[in-house]
Design an enzyme around this catalytic site. Structure first.
Site, mmCIF file in Angstrom:
data_model
loop_
_atom_site.group_PDB
_atom_site.id
_atom_site.type_symbol
_atom_site.label_atom_id
_atom_site.label_comp_id
_atom_site.label_asym_id
_atom_site.label_seq_id
_atom_site.Cartn_x
_atom_site.Cartn_y
_atom_site.Cartn_z
ATOM 1 N N GLY A 1 7.093 14.279 9.955
ATOM 2 C CA GLY A 1 6.216 13.160 9.609
ATOM 3 C C GLY A 1 6.943 12.167 8.735
ATOM 4 O O GLY A 1 8.181 12.125 8.719
ATOM 5 N N SER A 2 6.192 11.385 7.996
ATOM 6 C CA SER A 2 6.782 10.301 7.200
ATOM 7 C C SER A 2 7.508 10.855 5.972
ATOM 8 O O SER A 2 7.224 11.960 5.502
ATOM 9 C CB SER A 2 5.674 9.353 6.756
ATOM 10 O OG SER A 2 4.711 10.072 6.014
ATOM 11 N N GLU B 1 11.602 17.084 8.783
ATOM 12 C CA GLU B 1 12.070 16.151 9.838
ATOM 13 C C GLU B 1 11.310 14.850 9.613
ATOM 14 O O GLU B 1 10.208 14.667 10.124
ATOM 15 C CB GLU B 1 11.758 16.726 11.229
ATOM 16 C CG GLU B 1 12.483 18.014 11.554
ATOM 17 C CD GLU B 1 13.918 17.801 12.026
ATOM 18 O OE1 GLU B 1 14.312 16.642 12.240
ATOM 19 O OE2 GLU B 1 14.633 18.804 12.177
ATOM 20 N N GLY C 1 6.363 13.900 3.562
ATOM 21 C CA GLY C 1 7.361 14.979 3.572
ATOM 22 C C GLY C 1 7.884 15.311 2.184
ATOM 23 O O GLY C 1 8.160 16.458 1.866
HETATM 24 P P1 NAD Z 1 2.411 11.342 8.717
HETATM 25 O O1 NAD Z 1 3.326 11.707 7.604
HETATM 26 O O2 NAD Z 1 1.331 10.383 8.454
HETATM 27 O O3 NAD Z 1 1.671 12.679 9.282
HETATM 28 C C1 NAD Z 1 2.412 13.776 9.764
HETATM 29 C C2 NAD Z 1 1.546 15.035 9.689
HETATM 30 O O4 NAD Z 1 1.324 15.377 8.314
HETATM 31 C C3 NAD Z 1 0.163 14.905 10.313
HETATM 32 O O5 NAD Z 1 -0.148 16.088 11.001
HETATM 33 C C4 NAD Z 1 -0.732 14.734 9.097
HETATM 34 O O6 NAD Z 1 -2.076 15.112 9.323
HETATM 35 C C5 NAD Z 1 -0.048 15.660 8.116
HETATM 36 N N1 NAD Z 1 -0.342 15.432 6.694
HETATM 37 C C6 NAD Z 1 -0.718 14.282 6.094
HETATM 38 N N2 NAD Z 1 -0.830 14.468 4.763
HETATM 39 C C7 NAD Z 1 -0.513 15.770 4.529
HETATM 40 C C8 NAD Z 1 -0.419 16.572 3.355
HETATM 41 N N3 NAD Z 1 -0.678 16.078 2.155
HETATM 42 N N4 NAD Z 1 -0.047 17.856 3.479
HETATM 43 C C9 NAD Z 1 0.260 18.367 4.690
HETATM 44 N N5 NAD Z 1 0.196 17.662 5.849
HETATM 45 C C10 NAD Z 1 -0.188 16.375 5.763
HETATM 46 O O7 NAD Z 1 3.330 10.860 9.925
HETATM 47 P P2 NAD Z 1 2.892 10.155 11.309
HETATM 48 O O8 NAD Z 1 2.440 8.757 11.055
HETATM 49 O O9 NAD Z 1 2.016 11.067 12.089
HETATM 50 O O10 NAD Z 1 4.297 10.104 12.087
HETATM 51 C C11 NAD Z 1 5.247 9.100 11.973
HETATM 52 C C12 NAD Z 1 6.368 9.496 11.036
HETATM 53 O O11 NAD Z 1 6.958 10.731 11.453
HETATM 54 C C13 NAD Z 1 7.510 8.493 11.041
HETATM 55 O O12 NAD Z 1 7.985 8.313 9.731
HETATM 56 C C14 NAD Z 1 8.550 9.149 11.928
HETATM 57 O O13 NAD Z 1 9.871 8.697 11.707
HETATM 58 C C15 NAD Z 1 8.377 10.588 11.554
HETATM 59 N N6 NAD Z 1 8.896 11.483 12.590
HETATM 60 C C16 NAD Z 1 10.059 12.152 12.345
HETATM 61 C C17 NAD Z 1 10.618 12.954 13.317
HETATM 62 C C18 NAD Z 1 11.909 13.699 13.077
HETATM 63 O O14 NAD Z 1 12.185 14.624 13.830
HETATM 64 N N7 NAD Z 1 12.710 13.336 12.082
HETATM 65 C C19 NAD Z 1 9.968 13.089 14.564
HETATM 66 C C20 NAD Z 1 8.777 12.404 14.783
HETATM 67 C C21 NAD Z 1 8.256 11.592 13.781
#
Ligand code: NAD
EC number: 1.2.1.3
Length: 549
Positions: free
Chosen positions: A280-281, A302, A285
């Site tokens: 995720g972001s 990631e 993260g």
């Molecule tokens: P996000 O961080 O908003 O959410 C990711 C996940 O985290 C979701 O399932 C969300 O419900 C969960 N989440 C949110 N708050 C949380 C918390 N406090 N504790 C635990 N889990 C929580 O990300 P997004 O908008 O879904 O995805 C886009 C981001 O992901 C971009 O920054 C992208 O670059 C990154 N990404 C990275 C990779 C990689 O392999 N490096 C792959 C895909 C996406």
């Protein structure tokens, strides 16, 4: 990602629309839905959803049986803004129960011989093959990515299952020479226990596949929380796995608990979850990493990228154009590996901008609904992406950037933006250094390869990078210790679209995690170092004498 986009989306969109409206034919021709209140699942052309177990009302929790007692959310087609189906999320209590069930299932699964486990993963891959078309279509529909990319995502799941089935017979430790007579040192890799997987919306199927295939093969159980806005993909994927587990009379070694941040936090903070693999972001993260560290758990992070494509003065120009096109606007700029910066040698700068703009012009009529076979660029996922796109464009212009192409939200019922090229910004502008999850690329003019590498490395993120060069000396500079500081360091190919055979992940604020191929499997294991004495006498290492006689 919040569930914000499900509320009042169409009203919000009206306020944000630009003057530009694309020909409407792209967006609606394949949708015979009568009114906005109709669900796509209830219309015959979306019958494929039923083939993969999706219904009008779905449970978002699987722990051996399907349930859900949290809020109901409606999944939306980002290409039309229409409802697809409803999902009842899991609660914090259900996450707690799923953890308990996952830990118990691990006890049995870890005793199963690895090649037998590998055969179960092979069967999961076979089921994915069988359902690739409808499942890939659902990935496209719910995320917004085009048909071939949805199919490609499920293909990654299939590929990693093949890989894991082979891995189950060959992953191994080693035998190390001992300094003591008639001693031997062995190294063995053992499973960790329950592995938690939290995934992002943009790869709702493959990221779980990368983690689950390897974690299960190495003897762990897996508990998944997918992004709330792609809950239907989570449900359909887990139904396919559940069928294989039932057929093999296995306990629920793979479980699902959909939910928002609070449900995710429960998984992150629970010491029974031995490894948390988070995608995720960077912002989320960072918190996840700290929380897991507080309890000395293991974590794979990631996170976001800010990936540069460097164009050397002797680069194969045609290849550069093709790589830039797919890299910058494939998946509507919503891959973690999307090309966000093109750093081009000053000799080629004007030509690159001119010819890339010409290519973008050709693409614009191919912006459309993600399931339309003529579409090359689908919508972005949500209103939140639209807001981030608009904010980045406004900031870029304020900082002196020039919009060479695009720059506007497209007027329609879905979430569409113009693919955008921005020039003339300083390489270190805050907006250039930020990951905006939308199809925007900044083109930067560099004087030398050294300067280009320095700019590549100056951002916080360190995921993917690519150079186009025919100069062997520059190629080696790029992959050497003073070269790219990213996890992915490509030459003459795109920043995006990695294969499963290599380890995937990045450095710095991207989190340092590695998934998928190479020796990434080791992260799902603990290492036992075993010293075995077959001499009949006790001898201390380093010649230490310690006795009372
Ligand atoms: P996000 O961080 O908003 O959410 C990711 C996940 O985290 C979701 O399932 C969300 O419900 C969960 N989440 C949110 N708050 C949380 C918390 N406090 N504790 C635990 N889990 C929580 O990300 P997004 O908008 O879904 O995805 C886009 C981001 O992901 C971009 O920054 C992208 O670059 C990154 N990404 C990275 C990779 C990689 O392999 N490096 C792959 C895909 C996406």
């Amino acid at each position: 990602m919040s569930v914000f986009r499900h509320i009042g989306k169409s009203i919000l969109l009206k306020h944000n629309q630009s003057a530009l409206t694309l020909q409407a034919s792209f967006f609606h021709k394949s949708h015979s839905v009568k009114s906005k209140n109709d669900y796509l699942i209830d219309t015959p052309e979306y019958d494929f959803l039923k083939d993969i177990g999706i219904e009008r009302e779905n449970f978002g929790v699987y722990n051996g049986s399907w349930q859900g007692s949290g809020e109901v959310i409606t999944s939306i087609d980002p290409g039309t803004g229409r409802k697809i189906a409803n999902i009842r999320m899991g609660s914090v209590q259900e996450m707690d129960e799923a953890i308990q069930i996952g830990v118990k299932a691990y006890e049995q699964w870890s005793q199963v011989p690895a090649p037998v486990r590998g055969d179960v993963i092979r069967q999961i891959g076979e089921e994915m093959r069988k359902y690739k078309e409808p499942l890939g279509k659902l990935v496209s529909l719910e995320v917004g990515k085009i048909h071939s990319e949805g199919q490609g995502e499920v293909q990654e799941f299939i590929d990693i299952c093949d890989y894991a089935a082979g891995l189950s017979r060959i992953y191994s430790g080693q035998v190390i020479n001992s300094e003591r007579p008639e001693h031997i040192i062995l190294e063995a890799w053992r499973p960790l226990g329950l592995v938690g997987v939290i995934s992002a919306y943009n790869f709702p199927n493959a990221v779980f596949g990368w983690n689950a295939a390897i974690a299960l093969t190495t003897g762990n159980s897996v508990l998944w929380k997918g992004a709330p806005t792609t809950s239907l993909v989570s449900v359909a994927t887990m139904k396919i796995l559940a069928e294989v587990l039932n057929r093999n009379n296995l306990p629920p070694i793979a479980t699902l608990c959909q939910g928002g941040a609070n449900v995710g936090q429960q998984l992150v903070s629970d010491a029974r979850v031995k490894l948390v693999s988070f995608t995720g972001s960077c912002a989320t993260g960072r918190n996840v990493g700290v929380e897991v560290q507080k309890r000395f758990g293991k974590v794979i992070l990631e996170l976001g990228g800010n990936n540069a494509l460097i164009v050397d003065q002797d680069a194969n120009f045609q290849m550069v154009l093709e790589a830039a096109l797919f890299g910058c606007i494939g998946t509507s700029g919503q891959r973690c590996t999307t090309t966000r910066r093109i750093i081009v040698h000053e000799k080629l700068y004007d030509r690159l901008v001119k010819e890339l703009v010409a290519k973008y012009k050709q693409v614009l009529p191919k912006v459309g609904h993600q399931l339309d076979p003529n579409t090359l660029v689908g919508p972005v996922h949500s209103q939140q992406n639209i807001e981030h796109y608009k904010a980045a464009i406004a900031e870029a212009v304020k900082l002196g950037g020039k919009i060479a192409f695009g720059g506007k939200v497209i007027q329609s019922d879905g979430f569409y933006t113009e693919p955008t090229i921005i020039t003339d910004l300083p390489h270190d502008s805050p907006v250039v250094h930020r990951e905006t999850f939308a199809p925007i690329v900044y083109v930067l003019k560099a004087k030398s390869i050294e300067q280009a590498i320095a700019w590549n490395n100056e951002v916080d993120q360190g995921l993917s990078s690519a150079i186009f060069t025919e100069n062997i000396s520059n190629a080696f500079k790029w992959i050497g210790p003073q070269g790219s500081d990213c996890g992915i360091v490509n030459i003459n190919t795109t920043t995006n679209g990695a294969e499963i055979g290599g380890a995937f992940g990045g450095e710095k604020h991207t989190g340092g995690g590695r998934e998928s191929g190479s020796d990434a499997w080791k992260q799902y294991c603990k290492r036992s170092t075993i010293t075995l004495n077959h001499s009949g006498k006790l001898a201390c290492a380093q010649g230490v004498v310690f006795n009372v006689e």
